[in-house]
Scaffold this motif. Structure first.
Motif, PDB file in Angstrom:
ATOM      1  N   MET A   1       0.845  -1.212   0.000  1.00  0.00           N
ATOM      2  CA  MET A   1       0.000   0.000   0.000  1.00  0.00           C
ATOM      3  C   MET A   1       0.864   1.240   0.000  1.00  0.00           C
ATOM      4  SD  MET A   1      -3.553  -0.255   1.034  1.00  0.00           S
ATOM      5  CE  MET A   1      -4.563  -1.718   0.983  1.00  0.00           C
ATOM      6  N   LYS A   2       0.473   2.191  -0.811  1.00  0.00           N
ATOM      7  CA  LYS A   2       1.243   3.429  -0.948  1.00  0.00           C
ATOM      8  C   LYS A   2       0.497   4.573  -0.286  1.00  0.00           C
ATOM      9  CE  LYS A   2       2.273   5.431  -4.814  1.00  0.00           C
ATOM     10  NZ  LYS A   2       1.912   5.465  -6.224  1.00  0.00           N
ATOM     11  N   ARG A   3       1.250   5.507   0.274  1.00  0.00           N
ATOM     12  CA  ARG A   3       0.600   6.700   0.814  1.00  0.00           C
ATOM     13  C   ARG A   3       0.206   7.585  -0.358  1.00  0.00           C
ATOM     14  NH1 ARG A   3       2.886  11.652   4.534  1.00  0.00           N
ATOM     15  NH2 ARG A   3       3.485  12.388   2.488  1.00  0.00           N
ATOM     16  N   ILE A   4      -1.091   7.821  -0.546  1.00  0.00           N
ATOM     17  CA  ILE A   4      -1.515   8.637  -1.686  1.00  0.00           C
ATOM     18  C   ILE A   4      -1.918  10.049  -1.262  1.00  0.00           C
ATOM     19  CG2 ILE A   4      -2.184   6.719  -3.188  1.00  0.00           C
ATOM     20  CD1 ILE A   4      -5.131   7.411  -2.421  1.00  0.00           C
ATOM     21  N   PHE A   5      -2.027  10.288   0.035  1.00  0.00           N
ATOM     22  CA  PHE A   5      -2.298  11.650   0.507  1.00  0.00           C
ATOM     23  C   PHE A   5      -1.652  11.844   1.867  1.00  0.00           C
ATOM     24  CE2 PHE A   5      -4.123  15.377   2.220  1.00  0.00           C
ATOM     25  CZ  PHE A   5      -4.626  16.126   1.178  1.00  0.00           C
ATOM     26  N   GLY A   6      -0.918  12.937   2.005  1.00  0.00           N
ATOM     27  CA  GLY A   6      -0.314  13.264   3.297  1.00  0.00           C
ATOM     28  C   GLY A   6       0.354  14.616   3.204  1.00  0.00           C
ATOM     29  N   ARG A   7       0.901  15.043   4.301  1.00  0.00           N
ATOM     30  CA  ARG A   7       1.588  16.315   4.412  1.00  0.00           C
ATOM     31  C   ARG A   7       2.759  16.388   3.428  1.00  0.00           C
ATOM     32  NH1 ARG A   7       1.260  19.696   9.103  1.00  0.00           N
ATOM     33  NH2 ARG A   7      -0.521  18.584   9.907  1.00  0.00           N
ATOM     34  N   LEU A  11       4.920  21.901   4.579  1.00  0.00           N
ATOM     35  CA  LEU A  11       3.982  22.070   5.693  1.00  0.00           C
ATOM     36  C   LEU A  11       4.542  21.329   6.906  1.00  0.00           C
ATOM     37  CD1 LEU A  11       1.140  23.381   6.166  1.00  0.00           C
ATOM     38  CD2 LEU A  11       0.194  21.093   5.840  1.00  0.00           C
ATOM     39  N   PRO A  13       5.046  19.520  10.464  1.00  0.00           N
ATOM     40  CA  PRO A  13       4.096  18.623  11.142  1.00  0.00           C
ATOM     41  C   PRO A  13       3.648  19.160  12.507  1.00  0.00           C
ATOM     42  CG  PRO A  13       6.312  17.748  11.314  1.00  0.00           C
ATOM     43  CD  PRO A  13       6.422  19.001  10.490  1.00  0.00           C
ATOM     44  N   ARG A  29      -2.267  24.505   3.703  1.00  0.00           N
ATOM     45  CA  ARG A  29      -1.863  23.231   3.098  1.00  0.00           C
ATOM     46  C   ARG A  29      -1.779  23.348   1.574  1.00  0.00           C
ATOM     47  NH1 ARG A  29      -6.261  19.717   3.682  1.00  0.00           N
ATOM     48  NH2 ARG A  29      -6.600  19.802   1.452  1.00  0.00           N
ATOM     49  N   VAL A 181     -14.861  19.804  -1.455  1.00  0.00           N
ATOM     50  CA  VAL A 181     -13.679  19.122  -2.000  1.00  0.00           C
ATOM     51  C   VAL A 181     -13.333  19.736  -3.356  1.00  0.00           C
ATOM     52  CG1 VAL A 181     -12.852  16.911  -2.914  1.00  0.00           C
ATOM     53  CG2 VAL A 181     -14.070  16.986  -0.722  1.00  0.00           C
ATOM     54  N   LEU A 185      -9.904  21.856  -4.484  1.00  0.00           N
ATOM     55  CA  LEU A 185      -9.024  21.479  -5.591  1.00  0.00           C
ATOM     56  C   LEU A 185      -8.886  22.633  -6.588  1.00  0.00           C
ATOM     57  CD1 LEU A 185     -10.207  17.777  -6.107  1.00  0.00           C
ATOM     58  CD2 LEU A 185      -8.149  18.586  -4.935  1.00  0.00           C
TER      59      LEU A 185
ATOM     60  N   ILE B  55      -8.737  15.830   1.940  1.00  0.00           N
ATOM     61  CA  ILE B  55      -8.764  17.120   1.234  1.00  0.00           C
ATOM     62  C   ILE B  55      -9.532  18.164   2.049  1.00  0.00           C
ATOM     63  CG2 ILE B  55      -9.674  18.307  -0.826  1.00  0.00           C
ATOM     64  CD1 ILE B  55      -9.024  15.696  -2.387  1.00  0.00           C
ATOM     65  N   ILE B  56     -10.635  17.755   2.668  1.00  0.00           N
ATOM     66  CA  ILE B  56     -11.474  18.736   3.381  1.00  0.00           C
ATOM     67  C   ILE B  56     -10.897  19.079   4.764  1.00  0.00           C
ATOM     68  CG2 ILE B  56     -13.131  17.313   4.707  1.00  0.00           C
ATOM     69  CD1 ILE B  56     -14.571  19.840   2.401  1.00  0.00           C
ATOM     70  N   THR B  60      -5.008  18.858   8.410  1.00  0.00           N
ATOM     71  CA  THR B  60      -4.135  17.846   7.793  1.00  0.00           C
ATOM     72  C   THR B  60      -3.918  16.679   8.764  1.00  0.00           C
ATOM     73  OG1 THR B  60      -3.055  19.766   6.789  1.00  0.00           O
ATOM     74  CG2 THR B  60      -2.118  17.651   6.245  1.00  0.00           C
ATOM     75  N   GLU B  63      -4.059  10.885   6.643  1.00  0.00           N
ATOM     76  CA  GLU B  63      -3.230  10.333   5.557  1.00  0.00           C
ATOM     77  C   GLU B  63      -4.016   9.212   4.911  1.00  0.00           C
ATOM     78  OE1 GLU B  63       1.419  10.796   6.978  1.00  0.00           O
ATOM     79  OE2 GLU B  63       0.394   8.887   7.303  1.00  0.00           O
ATOM     80  N   VAL B  64      -3.864   9.074   3.600  1.00  0.00           N
ATOM     81  CA  VAL B  64      -4.618   8.036   2.896  1.00  0.00           C
ATOM     82  C   VAL B  64      -3.644   7.054   2.232  1.00  0.00           C
ATOM     83  CG1 VAL B  64      -6.431   7.586   1.195  1.00  0.00           C
ATOM     84  CG2 VAL B  64      -6.400   9.775   2.429  1.00  0.00           C
ATOM     85  N   TYR B  65      -3.949   5.768   2.360  1.00  0.00           N
ATOM     86  CA  TYR B  65      -3.120   4.702   1.775  1.00  0.00           C
ATOM     87  C   TYR B  65      -3.966   3.849   0.839  1.00  0.00           C
ATOM     88  CZ  TYR B  65       0.294   5.950   5.306  1.00  0.00           C
ATOM     89  OH  TYR B  65       1.174   6.659   6.074  1.00  0.00           O
ATOM     90  N   LYS B  66      -3.371   3.497  -0.298  1.00  0.00           N
ATOM     91  CA  LYS B  66      -4.118   2.692  -1.270  1.00  0.00           C
ATOM     92  C   LYS B  66      -3.168   1.731  -1.976  1.00  0.00           C
ATOM     93  CE  LYS B  66      -7.668   3.297  -4.793  1.00  0.00           C
ATOM     94  NZ  LYS B  66      -8.485   4.257  -5.518  1.00  0.00           N
TER      95      LYS B  66
END
Ligand SMILES: Cc1ncc(C[n+]2csc(CCOP(=O)(O)OP(=O)(O)O)c2C)c(N)n1
Ligand code: SF4
Ligand code: SF4
Lengths: 242, 66
Positions: A1-7, A11, A13, A29, A181, A185, B55-56, B60, B63-66
């Motif tokens: 599994m890959k991190r697809i969203f994070g800081r 930015l 921590p 952000r 959302v 974006l 996103i919302i 922050t 964190e999202v993992y896929k």
């Protein structure tokens, strides 16, 4: 599994001091993401305001200079003229940019300074306790308009972005909202474009962001986003102004 | 299945993530964090990794993992 969203790198921590649901955190952000995606962290200088975002420099991991209230664009002008190879932006609230700093704002825009402006419109003075701002809506209650803003005595919500768009020196002006959302974006894209304009020497680019202040709107975070959609963006229409 | 990591100490309980999750995977938690706030809980049953919650989130915290 890959991190697809994070800081992202720009930015830090840290926990912010912002109220629950405040739009400042979102826009901080987005700025960090835009800067990291454009790979300009090492050459960016932010000019932070007086207002709730006064310590934004603590949250970002790139160079920043704090300005006196409203004087962001005068400070940014000096930085950019001395170091034209740097990417310089101001981050300013509506009290900062459109009240006390009106003169600095208009003249920097009119000179066509090659700068990027991120303008947070939350329709109040947050930091000082929710007083009426130039952008407060007609009928909106605030600490200094307890019965609601009355246009007969307090004038109309100031559409300063439309005003600035009239100036020959201004290259681009866009209004977005961090109310969904999709809106978030879109705001990120607008900020990225405003940076790219500066990097291509196109000139003064401003992004106005309609942003929630749940505390002084006396609403929940969700109601605040609804209020942006149903009330605020009727007075401050979204989209490209110039 | 995709999943999220929600930093319980960063969460300020604004509940915006709950509103935008299309799969209903978030709900108010039960234990207070150090801020004295009920952080949100992730149900981890049917996450698609859409990233809407992250996103919302104004803090922050996700964190999202896929
Ligand atoms: C010269 C000067 N005048 C007045 C103040 C008081 N003051 C601090 S923040 C602020 C208004 C900030 O409002 P805004 O720019 O809308 O930012 P927000 O806090 O809503 O993000 C004022 C009037 C000050 N710090 N300095
Ligand atoms: S007072 Fe308003 S603008 Fe300031 S941190 Fe709180 S919600 Fe944000
Ligand atoms: S959006 Fe962020 S701060 Fe708000 S409840 Fe969800 S995790 Fe917590």
């Amino acid at each position: 599994m890959k991190r697809i969203f994070g800081r992202t790198k720009s930015l830090r921590p840290l926990d912010t001091h912002y109220c629950s649901g405040c739009g400042h955190g979102v826009v901080h952000r987005l700025l960090a993401e835009a800067i990291d995606e454009l790979n300009i962290r090492g050459i960016t200088i932010g000019v932070t305001p007086v207002g709730c975002a006064v310590v934004a420099y603590d949250y970002w991991d790139f160079d920043c200079v704090e300005s006196a209230h409203g004087r962001g664009l005068a400070v940014a002008t000096a930085i950019k003229r001395l170091q034209p190879e740097k990417v310089v932006f101001t981050y300013q609230g509506d009290g900062d940019l459109a009240a006390i700093g009106t003169a600095e704002t208009i003249h920097a825009a009119n000179r066509g300074e090659n700068l990027t402006v991120v303008f947070i419109n939350n329709a109040v003075y947050g930091m000082t306790g929710g007083q009426m701002a130039p952008t407060t809506l007609i009928g909106q209650k605030s600490a200094t308009s307890p019965l609601g803003r009355n246009e007969k005595t307090e004038g109309y919500p100031l559409r300063i972005s439309e005003l600035l768009a009239q100036l020959q020196g201004v290259y681009s002006v866009e209004r977005t909202a961090v109310d969904s959302v999709y809106g978030i974006l879109k705001t990120k894209n607008a900020i990225k474009t405003a940076f790219q304009n500066q990097m291509e020497n196109k000139g003064f680019s401003l992004v106005e962001v309609l942003s929630a202040c749940p505390t002084y709107w006396d609403m929940s975070a969700f109601e605040s986003l609804d209020w942006i959609k149903n009330k605020m963006s009727k007075v401050f229409p979204l989209g490209r102004i110039k | 299945m995709a999943y999220i990591k929600l930093d319980q100490e960063k969460c300020k309980g604004c509940m915006l993530c709950i509103e935008v999750c299309p799969k209903g995977q978030l709900k108010p938690g039960v234990a207070l964090n150090k801020k004295g706030i009920n952080p949100v809980m992730f149900l981890a049953q049917d996450c698609s990794g859409c990233t809407f919650c992250a996103i919302i989130c104004p803090d922050t915290a996700i964190e999202v993992y896929k």
